[in-house]
Design a protein around this motif. Structure first.
Motif, PDB file in Angstrom:
ATOM      1  N   VAL A  64       0.862  -1.151  -0.004  1.00 28.98           N
ATOM      2  CA  VAL A  64      -0.311   0.399   0.055  1.00 28.98           C
ATOM      3  C   VAL A  64       0.637   1.189  -0.091  1.00 28.98           C
ATOM      4  O   VAL A  64       0.778   1.917  -0.469  1.00 28.98           O
ATOM      5  CB  VAL A  64      -0.709   0.397   1.514  1.00 28.98           C
ATOM      6  CG1 VAL A  64      -1.564   0.865   1.485  1.00 28.98           C
ATOM      7  CG2 VAL A  64      -1.816  -1.275   0.842  1.00 28.98           C
ATOM      8  N   LEU A  65       2.174   1.239   1.013  1.00 30.30           N
ATOM      9  CA  LEU A  65       3.107   2.321   1.086  1.00 30.30           C
ATOM     10  C   LEU A  65       3.569   2.624  -0.549  1.00 30.30           C
ATOM     11  O   LEU A  65       3.343   3.356  -0.636  1.00 30.30           O
ATOM     12  CB  LEU A  65       3.814   2.419   1.813  1.00 30.30           C
ATOM     13  CG  LEU A  65       3.265   1.788   3.185  1.00 30.30           C
ATOM     14  CD1 LEU A  65       4.078   2.112   4.490  1.00 30.30           C
ATOM     15  CD2 LEU A  65       2.751   3.321   3.767  1.00 30.30           C
TER      16      LEU A  65
ATOM     17  N   GLY B  87      -1.025  10.149  -4.940  1.00 34.44           N
ATOM     18  CA  GLY B  87      -0.795  10.102  -4.595  1.00 34.44           C
ATOM     19  C   GLY B  87      -1.682   9.323  -3.316  1.00 34.44           C
ATOM     20  O   GLY B  87      -1.827   8.410  -2.678  1.00 34.44           O
ATOM     21  N   VAL B  88      -2.527  10.001  -2.703  1.00 32.41           N
ATOM     22  CA  VAL B  88      -2.607  10.423  -1.372  1.00 32.41           C
ATOM     23  C   VAL B  88      -4.622   9.772  -1.766  1.00 32.41           C
ATOM     24  O   VAL B  88      -4.446   8.706  -1.370  1.00 32.41           O
ATOM     25  CB  VAL B  88      -3.956  11.347  -1.284  1.00 32.41           C
ATOM     26  CG1 VAL B  88      -4.804  11.079   0.341  1.00 32.41           C
ATOM     27  CG2 VAL B  88      -2.535  12.911  -0.402  1.00 32.41           C
ATOM     28  N   ALA B  89      -4.681   9.503  -2.953  1.00 33.90           N
ATOM     29  CA  ALA B  89      -6.124   8.313  -3.712  1.00 33.90           C
ATOM     30  C   ALA B  89      -5.104   7.444  -3.756  1.00 33.90           C
ATOM     31  O   ALA B  89      -5.865   6.533  -3.815  1.00 33.90           O
ATOM     32  CB  ALA B  89      -6.682   9.300  -5.145  1.00 33.90           C
ATOM     33  N   LEU B  90      -4.032   7.174  -4.455  1.00 34.80           N
ATOM     34  CA  LEU B  90      -3.269   5.753  -4.818  1.00 34.80           C
ATOM     35  C   LEU B  90      -3.491   5.103  -2.914  1.00 34.80           C
ATOM     36  O   LEU B  90      -3.426   3.499  -2.573  1.00 34.80           O
ATOM     37  CB  LEU B  90      -2.230   5.771  -5.177  1.00 34.80           C
ATOM     38  CG  LEU B  90      -2.571   6.133  -6.892  1.00 34.80           C
ATOM     39  CD1 LEU B  90      -1.036   6.104  -6.985  1.00 34.80           C
ATOM     40  CD2 LEU B  90      -2.868   5.440  -7.383  1.00 34.80           C
ATOM     41  N   VAL B  91      -3.402   5.653  -2.018  1.00 34.87           N
ATOM     42  CA  VAL B  91      -3.225   5.077  -1.363  1.00 34.87           C
ATOM     43  C   VAL B  91      -4.307   4.942   0.019  1.00 34.87           C
ATOM     44  O   VAL B  91      -4.636   3.558  -0.462  1.00 34.87           O
ATOM     45  CB  VAL B  91      -2.592   6.245  -0.283  1.00 34.87           C
ATOM     46  CG1 VAL B  91      -2.320   5.213   1.277  1.00 34.87           C
ATOM     47  CG2 VAL B  91      -0.745   6.372  -0.055  1.00 34.87           C
ATOM     48  N   LEU B  92      -5.373   5.363  -0.266  1.00 36.02           N
ATOM     49  CA  LEU B  92      -6.526   5.245   0.158  1.00 36.02           C
ATOM     50  C   LEU B  92      -7.522   3.837  -0.988  1.00 36.02           C
ATOM     51  O   LEU B  92      -7.894   3.035  -0.283  1.00 36.02           O
ATOM     52  CB  LEU B  92      -7.575   6.119  -0.229  1.00 36.02           C
ATOM     53  CG  LEU B  92      -7.435   8.013   0.706  1.00 36.02           C
ATOM     54  CD1 LEU B  92      -8.430   8.713   0.350  1.00 36.02           C
ATOM     55  CD2 LEU B  92      -7.268   7.051   2.221  1.00 36.02           C
ATOM     56  N   GLY B  93      -7.538   4.114  -2.506  1.00 38.12           N
ATOM     57  CA  GLY B  93      -7.513   2.594  -2.581  1.00 38.12           C
ATOM     58  C   GLY B  93      -6.373   2.045  -2.641  1.00 38.12           C
ATOM     59  O   GLY B  93      -7.066   0.329  -3.037  1.00 38.12           O
ATOM     60  N   ALA B  94      -5.529   1.621  -2.800  1.00 37.25           N
ATOM     61  CA  ALA B  94      -5.175   0.545  -1.799  1.00 37.25           C
ATOM     62  C   ALA B  94      -4.888  -0.310  -1.085  1.00 37.25           C
ATOM     63  O   ALA B  94      -5.120  -1.447  -0.541  1.00 37.25           O
ATOM     64  CB  ALA B  94      -3.179   0.687  -2.230  1.00 37.25           C
ATOM     65  N   ASN B  95      -4.752   0.549  -0.173  1.00 39.97           N
ATOM     66  CA  ASN B  95      -5.712   0.288   1.518  1.00 39.97           C
ATOM     67  C   ASN B  95      -7.248   0.180   1.740  1.00 39.97           C
ATOM     68  O   ASN B  95      -7.514  -0.950   2.117  1.00 39.97           O
ATOM     69  CB  ASN B  95      -5.548   1.662   3.079  1.00 39.97           C
ATOM     70  CG  ASN B  95      -5.736   0.862   4.074  1.00 39.97           C
ATOM     71  OD1 ASN B  95      -4.742   1.007   4.506  1.00 39.97           O
ATOM     72  ND2 ASN B  95      -7.027   0.982   4.179  1.00 39.97           N
ATOM     73  N   LYS B  96      -8.139   0.035   0.656  1.00 41.35           N
ATOM     74  CA  LYS B  96      -9.744  -0.607   0.318  1.00 41.35           C
ATOM     75  C   LYS B  96      -9.737  -1.651  -0.405  1.00 41.35           C
ATOM     76  O   LYS B  96      -9.944  -2.434   0.021  1.00 41.35           O
ATOM     77  CB  LYS B  96     -10.419   0.591  -0.240  1.00 41.35           C
ATOM     78  CG  LYS B  96     -11.777   0.100  -0.040  1.00 41.35           C
ATOM     79  CD  LYS B  96     -12.925   0.389   0.766  1.00 41.35           C
ATOM     80  CE  LYS B  96     -14.146   0.156   0.102  1.00 41.35           C
ATOM     81  NZ  LYS B  96     -14.913  -0.293   1.662  1.00 41.35           N
TER      82      LYS B  96
END
Length: 348
Positions: free
Chosen positions: A269-270, A326-335
């Motif tokens: 995720v990171l 980058g923030v959107a990618l983190v939120l999507g990957a965390n979901k």
């Protein structure tokens, strides 16, 4: 006749399940910290008295984050201006005198073909490094963990971790001395009648070269993380699997890898959040050797436009958009990690 304590008005006693023994009540009160509220929440005064040493230890780190990470975020306002640092006495007061242009810098970014070239290089390098670089620390950690002798494991781990302390200048110098036009391989081939070997200036192989440099430099850091996760795996699980007839590969698949899943999910995720930040110094040092077409990524693009060309507002707009993505990618990957049953960066 007087009623006994705890009896009903008619003289009968309540059921034993309703009556609370005095000893149990006293024990429950003894477990409640002194100064605790009605809901069991410890007041701030009690927590400060208990944890003040730990809190004071974190104050320098908090100050460091505020000064170098959060306060500079206020400067992103110039992404919506035509910022001129010389319009006032200093760069800070110039922010209040620079004219507002709204989203003009973002529109200019979308229409700039150089921006899209840098984005394409960044995403291509991210995919290659995710496919080749990310699994390497996992494989090496499993290999080191399978070594029985502790001394051999410690020496191998130290050797693999050592390049993490090298600067990118030193790393590129080492690769230059091996794969460059005057390196060991080129000189050996030239002594046998083969000339022209120089991987350090080959633009077509540049993406593979920088991936190999990143693996050599930072794989040891990932090994420590995965070895720490493996150390928490109970040996009883391996013994039970062996008693059930599982071989080494079956134990690795059914015991070791499931134990690493939470750590792999977290680091993945990171890593996805850093998809648009593949590096800066490594590419800037080799940009002139292979050309901007192969080595220009978003970080070097921002540096060239903002620092080198003095176009601060445009560079801030590019950096701001990169951060939002980058923030959107983190939120999507965390979901996505939640859907797989893992915790990710934070819980649901």
């Amino acid at each position: 006749m007087s009623l006994t304590t705890g009896s009903r008005p008619d003289g009968t006693r309540p059921p034993a399940a309703v009556e609370e023994p005095a000893a149990a009540v006293a024990a429950a009160k003894a477990r409640v910290p002194r100064g605790t509220g009605k809901a069991g929440k410890v007041p701030f005064r009690v927590r400060w008295h208990r944890d003040r040493a730990l809190i004071l230890m974190t104050l320098p780190l908090i100050a460091l984050l505020l000064v170098f990470h959060y306060v500079p975020l206020l400067g992103n306002v110039i992404a919506f201006q035509e910022y001129d640092p010389y319009i006032a006495g200093n760069g800070i007061t110039a922010i209040f005198h620079s004219p507002w242009v709204g989203l003009d810098q973002v529109v200019r970014m979308v229409e700039d073909p150089l921006f899209w070239d840098a984005t394409q290089n960044t995403l291509l390098l991210f995919v290659i490094q995710l496919a080749l670089f990310f699994p390497v620390p996992i494989a090496l950690a499993l290999l080191i963990n399978s070594v029985i002798r502790p001394r051999v494991r410690a020496v191998a781990q130290a050797i693999m971790y050592l390049p993490h302390f090298f600067s990118w200048v030193l790393v590129i110098t080492v690769f230059q001395q091996i794969f460059g036009g005057a390196g060991i391989i080129a000189q050996t081939l030239e002594n046998h009648g083969v000339s022209g070997f120089d991987l350090m200036t080959d633009a077509d192989l540049f993406k593979w070269l920088v991936t190999a440099e990143a693996v050599w430099k930072d794989a040891g850091w990932g090994i420590i993380v995965f070895l720490a996760a493996l150390s928490a795996v109970s040996t009883d699980l391996y013994e039970a699997a062996a008693m059930d007839g599982a071989g080494r590969w079956r134990r690795m698949w059914h015991v070791t890898l499931p134990a690493l899943r939470p750590v792999i999910a977290l680091l993945l995720v990171l890593r996805v959040g850093d998809a648009l930040s593949v590096g800066f110094e490594q590419y800037l040092l080799q940009r002139d050797a292979v050309g901007a077409g192969a080595a220009e990524v978003l970080d070097t693009y921002v540096w060239n436009m903002g620092i080198k060309n003095g176009d601060f507002s445009y560079a801030a707009a590019v950096g701001l958009v990169k951060g939002v993505i980058g923030v959107a990618l983190v939120l999507g990957a965390n979901k996505f990690a939640h859907l797989l049953g893992e915790q990710g960066v934070y819980k649901k």
